[in-house]
Design an enzyme around this catalytic site. Structure first.
Site, PDB file in Angstrom:
ATOM      1  N   TYR A   1      21.516  -5.228  64.289  1.00 32.80           N
ATOM      2  CA  TYR A   1      21.092  -5.140  65.686  1.00 32.80           C
ATOM      3  C   TYR A   1      20.867  -6.564  66.186  1.00 32.80           C
ATOM      4  O   TYR A   1      20.202  -7.355  65.528  1.00 32.80           O
ATOM      5  CB  TYR A   1      19.791  -4.326  65.781  1.00 32.80           C
TER       6      TYR A   1
ATOM      7  N   ASP B   1      22.359 -14.565  63.232  1.00 26.11           N
ATOM      8  CA  ASP B   1      21.257 -14.078  64.055  1.00 26.11           C
ATOM      9  C   ASP B   1      19.995 -14.152  63.195  1.00 26.11           C
ATOM     10  O   ASP B   1      19.729 -13.291  62.365  1.00 26.11           O
ATOM     11  CB  ASP B   1      21.547 -12.636  64.495  1.00 26.11           C
TER      12      ASP B   1
ATOM     13  N   LYS C   1      11.401 -14.537  68.319  1.00 24.12           N
ATOM     14  CA  LYS C   1      10.180 -14.091  67.631  1.00 24.12           C
ATOM     15  C   LYS C   1       9.231 -15.240  67.256  1.00 24.12           C
ATOM     16  O   LYS C   1       8.462 -15.677  68.086  1.00 24.12           O
ATOM     17  CB  LYS C   1      10.557 -13.234  66.426  1.00 24.12           C
TER      18      LYS C   1
HETATM   19  N1  HOZ Z   1      13.937  -2.786  68.061  1.00 26.51           N
HETATM   20  C1  HOZ Z   1      12.895  -3.720  67.963  1.00 26.51           C
HETATM   21  C2  HOZ Z   1      12.664  -4.188  66.574  1.00 26.51           C
HETATM   22  N2  HOZ Z   1      13.777  -4.216  65.709  1.00 26.51           N
HETATM   23  C3  HOZ Z   1      11.660  -3.094  68.487  1.00 26.51           C
HETATM   24  C4  HOZ Z   1      11.010  -3.917  69.462  1.00 26.51           C
HETATM   25  C5  HOZ Z   1       9.803  -3.266  70.103  1.00 26.51           C
HETATM   26  O1  HOZ Z   1       9.725  -2.062  70.240  1.00 26.51           O
HETATM   27  O2  HOZ Z   1       8.951  -4.009  70.488  1.00 26.51           O
END
Ligand code: HOZ
Length: 427
Positions: free
Chosen positions: A144, A239, A267
């Protein structure tokens, strides 16, 4: 556990926010139950609006490596706020941030700040296409890279959790430019290069997959990608939005000794505020506007508050022994949790790289999307709910990563291990 105020808030939220949340996995639809609405967080703990306090292993999905509201970050932010919250103009802080990043991540000669990991990967792809003159990209099933159109194809994280790995609304013409290979399978990449000679701009990969649960790269996988991309005139994009400054100062590329052409960060470099960055070799980065023809811009890019929080975080991470401490804490937790599962007679695949961890509820080894999907998500859901009731806050999906922070104490880890044993006894 009393969640009355959270439940009432969710009822209000559902009337005006899709599923009541601003990011899908937060809705708890795959694990059942009610998401606690959070009032505050400090160190290793997060407290909801009903007054329940949990030991937190979500860490805001990765950024809070120091723990929440670290005093030095809070103090730096307080000072910065008094000087204004956004200028839309260059600042000395951005220069310091770029210097810190390029010093820590040797493959990055140049870097540009954006406001999220999604923006970083989106911009890196456009740059790769603009620089190479090719349109196709290769991504991996279950990886992702944010909700970028071209990258929401066979995507992990929420896409995997809710069975929507291919998003509606992505034009077919664009999706056709995205080729999908299997993680940890170099042959699948080789076949794509053979089938589309001279058409591939880049291979983008999470060097440690963190959005189909956490899956480390197998021996030779990243090296193979490096060789193949070089041979075929395509760029290799790492990434490292999750792994950057998480598994070491120079990220997964430092850990595994790989030199990608471009890297995406987010992050941790925002210290809990919205930040992303992309960068790489200077000859590639020169193609970005205003030096080159690839356009990219942002009102809040390099925002002084976000850069302040990130810069303070990076400076703490540079202090002696920090990653050793993280390694020791995470190893202690992983060992205790593994033993608890073994004692309960429940098979899991326990993965850990530094302070990233994941326990897959399956007895077969997990190395890619299909093997991750074989996990018993029903059992995971019951485990998750049990842990939440015991005051342990984990990601509400089998297909996410857990994070240990510097703020977790030995006592927190022991309490967590005890909770695991108790919950497993009740499953
Ligand atoms: N898909 C995000 C983590 N892999 C989640 C982010 C969120 O809900 O803050």
């Amino acid at each position: 556990m009393k969640l009355d105020t959270s439940i009432a808030l969710m009822e209000r939220a559902r009337k005006i926010i899709p599923a009541g949340v601003n990011s899908p996995v937060r809705a708890y639809l795959s694990v059942g139950g009610h998401p606690p609405f959070i009032r505050e967080a400090k160190g290793a703990y997060i407290t909801d609006v009903d007054g329940n306090t949990y030991i937190d292993y979500v860490a805001s999905w990765g950024p809070m490596i120091l723990g929440h509201a670290h005093p030095r970050v809070v103090e730096a932010l307080n000072d910065a706020t008094r000087r204004g919250t956004s200028y839309g103009a260059p600042t000395p802080l951005e220069v310091e941030m770029a210097e810190e990043i390029v010093a820590a991540v040797p493959s990055m000669d140049w870097v540009r700040m954006v406001s999220s990991g999604t923006e970083a990967t989106m911009s890196a792809l456009r740059l790769a296409r603009g620089y190479t003159g090719h349109n196709k990209i290769i991504k991996f099933e279950g990886c992702y890279h944010g909700h970028v159109d071209s990258l929401l194809v066979k995507a992990g994280s929420g896409g995997m959790t809710f069975g929507t790995p291919d998003s509606a609304g992505v034009p077919q013409g664009l999706a056709r430019e995205t080729l999908v290979a299997r993680y940890n399978d170099l042959t699948s990449v080789e076949e794509l290069f053979m089938n589309y000679p001279g058409e591939i701009a880049a291979v983008i990969v999470e060097p440690i997959a963190g959005n189909m649960g956490m899956i480390p790269p197998g021996a030779g996988f990243l090296e193979g990608l490096r060789d193949m991309t070089r041979k075929n005139g395509a760029l290799l994009i790492f990434d490292e939005v999750i792994t950057g400054f998480r598994v070491g100062l120079s990220g997964a590329q430092g850990l595994y000794g790989i030199d990608p052409d471009m890297t995406c960060l987010g992050k941790i470099i925002g210290g809990g505020l919205p930040v992303g960055a992309f960068g790489g070799k200077s000859d590639i980065m020169k193609a970005i506007a205003p030096l080159g023809p690839v356009y990219q811009a942002g009102t809040l890019s390099g925002n002084p508050l976000a850069v302040t929080a990130g810069l303070t975080t990076l400076r703490i991470l540079k202090e002696e022994g920090v990653y050793k401490q993280l390694e020791e804490k995470a190893a202690y937790l992983a060992k205790g949790v593994k033993t608890a599962f073994k004692d309960a007679g429940i098979s899991i695949q326990s993965h850990r790289v530094g302070s990233m961890f994941c326990n897959f509820f399956t007895d077969t080894p997990v190395r890619d999307y299909d093997t991750a999907k074989a996990s018993d998500t029903g059992l995971f859901g019951r485990y998750f709910t049990g842990m939440l009731n015991e005051g342990i806050y984990m990601a509400p999906s089998q297909f996410e990563t857990g994070f240990v922070s510097l703020a977790h104490t030995r006592e927190d880890l022991d309490r967590t291990i005890e909770a695991v044993s108790k919950v497993l006894r009740g499953l």
